[in-house]
Design an enzyme around this catalytic site. Sequence first.
Site, mmCIF file in Angstrom:
data_model
loop_
_atom_site.group_PDB
_atom_site.id
_atom_site.type_symbol
_atom_site.label_atom_id
_atom_site.label_comp_id
_atom_site.label_asym_id
_atom_site.label_seq_id
_atom_site.Cartn_x
_atom_site.Cartn_y
_atom_site.Cartn_z
ATOM 1 C CG HIS A 1 -4.953 17.193 22.572
ATOM 2 N ND1 HIS A 1 -4.096 15.885 22.651
ATOM 3 C CD2 HIS A 1 -4.297 16.811 21.266
ATOM 4 C CE1 HIS A 1 -3.986 15.032 22.014
ATOM 5 N NE2 HIS A 1 -3.775 16.034 20.983
ATOM 6 C CG ASP B 1 0.753 17.516 15.501
ATOM 7 O OD1 ASP B 1 0.122 17.253 15.126
ATOM 8 O OD2 ASP B 1 1.048 16.267 16.335
ATOM 9 C CD GLU C 1 -3.542 15.623 16.129
ATOM 10 O OE1 GLU C 1 -3.841 15.026 16.157
ATOM 11 O OE2 GLU C 1 -3.944 16.085 17.060
ATOM 12 C CG ASP D 1 0.015 11.196 14.490
ATOM 13 O OD1 ASP D 1 1.068 12.044 14.794
ATOM 14 O OD2 ASP D 1 -0.444 11.958 14.551
ATOM 15 C CG HIS E 1 -4.880 9.977 15.630
ATOM 16 N ND1 HIS E 1 -5.049 10.544 16.645
ATOM 17 C CD2 HIS E 1 -4.062 10.464 14.961
ATOM 18 C CE1 HIS E 1 -5.111 11.750 16.353
ATOM 19 N NE2 HIS E 1 -3.554 11.419 15.042
ATOM 20 C CG HIS F 1 -2.171 13.423 11.048
ATOM 21 N ND1 HIS F 1 -2.943 13.321 11.107
ATOM 22 C CD2 HIS F 1 -1.758 13.019 11.997
ATOM 23 C CE1 HIS F 1 -4.200 13.137 11.838
ATOM 24 N NE2 HIS F 1 -2.482 13.365 13.123
ATOM 25 C CG HIS G 1 4.725 12.872 17.302
ATOM 26 N ND1 HIS G 1 5.022 14.290 17.616
ATOM 27 C CD2 HIS G 1 3.304 12.969 16.569
ATOM 28 C CE1 HIS G 1 4.024 14.838 16.601
ATOM 29 N NE2 HIS G 1 2.900 14.234 16.780
ATOM 30 C CE1 TYR H 1 1.997 10.470 19.744
ATOM 31 C CE2 TYR H 1 1.053 8.539 18.863
ATOM 32 C CZ TYR H 1 1.313 9.690 18.418
ATOM 33 O OH TYR H 1 0.992 10.824 17.700
#
Length: 400
Positions: A27, A85, A83, A166, A147, A81, A227, A194
């Site tokens: 993104h 991904d 999100e 994250d 986040h 989380h 990640h 990051y």
Amino acid sequence: MKDLKAIKIADNVYWVGAADWTVRDFHGYTTERGTTYNAFLVMADKVTLIDTVKKPFLGEMMSRISSVIEPGEIDYIISNHSEMDHSGCLPEAAALIRPQKIFASANGKTALEQHFRIGNLITPVRNGETLSLGNMNITFLETKMLHWPDSMVSYLAERNIIFSQDGFGMHLATYDLFDEQHDLKLLRWEAGKYYANILLPYSNLILKLLDELGRLNLPVDIIAPDHGPLWRKHIPDILGLYKEWAERRPQRKAVVVYDTMWESTALMAKSLAAGIQETGVSVKILPCSANNRSDIMTELLDANAIAVGSSTLNNNILPRIADVMTYVKGLRPTNMVGVAFGSFGWSGESVAQLNKMLDEMKVERISDGIKTKYVPTDDELAKCHELGRQLGEALLKKIG
Ligand code: FEO
């Protein structure tokens, strides 16, 4: 796909995620080293899968799980989380696994409903709640807005592992899962990138989380983000870096960011940078033509002075600098001094527009900036040089 194997990270704990060696744009964040979507399998009495992977990687994750256990034998899934991904394949994975329960924060339950309409499958957990896995225990710590509103981390007490989603992560594709298998300088750069591009706006919350972790004084052998590599040898390094990045104490570093039509604004940038350099402040010149917004943001992570320049085009700033400044403004770097500059032909709105952006970012502007008509004269470049010197001195004053 059945040949991909899990990687053991501790007794009865396995990495069952996926490496994405292809992704180069996350993104708008350039990921030149790819990334991983980390998921973990805890082989406790209650077998538990922690986080899942981006939807196209479902097969990889299922293959790795199957190398340890029949997926249908998984009892629990924890979603730290929402999100996509980390949750993109959750509906499909849940349909294949049929777990007894899926746990998420209360906000996670809402977010998973709003993404996938699976809120009815989610059992919400509270901050501080401990889930018994029989012979092991997982405690949840909510990290709202780190986040996303749904974010939480999970602590596996019997292995001293924090699954930190994250937080403490980086975009780096690898099967070498531990920090000591990589060059620490590279890890610092990617973890900083990051932080600058994802976590910077929430620095106050990072400081609170670091305080909270200090107060809890949990033994931690591994920090396992969603990640990139896991932190094991360099845990004090990454905690120290997070504190440093979150505090944003002024550093002796400035960036000159600009875009230019016919090189006049570029000439101004070089003279400004020369003035900054004369004060002993380190300076980097970052033309938008050669630097992606996410790399400019990374350079700003440890910089506290910005000179931003644009030619005027059709009564506006140039599109590439608008892109960069919109992005930078959203990430809210604090504790900055700055100035704007640019060349123009007849109307010359760019500097006023950049000033407004700097004001909206709460950058302490040292002047109304400088603009030059068509091609700057030597006298005008000398003024740019002087303005750069003033910017460097303003930063040094801020450092004290
Ligand atoms: Fe890696 Fe916020 O998702």
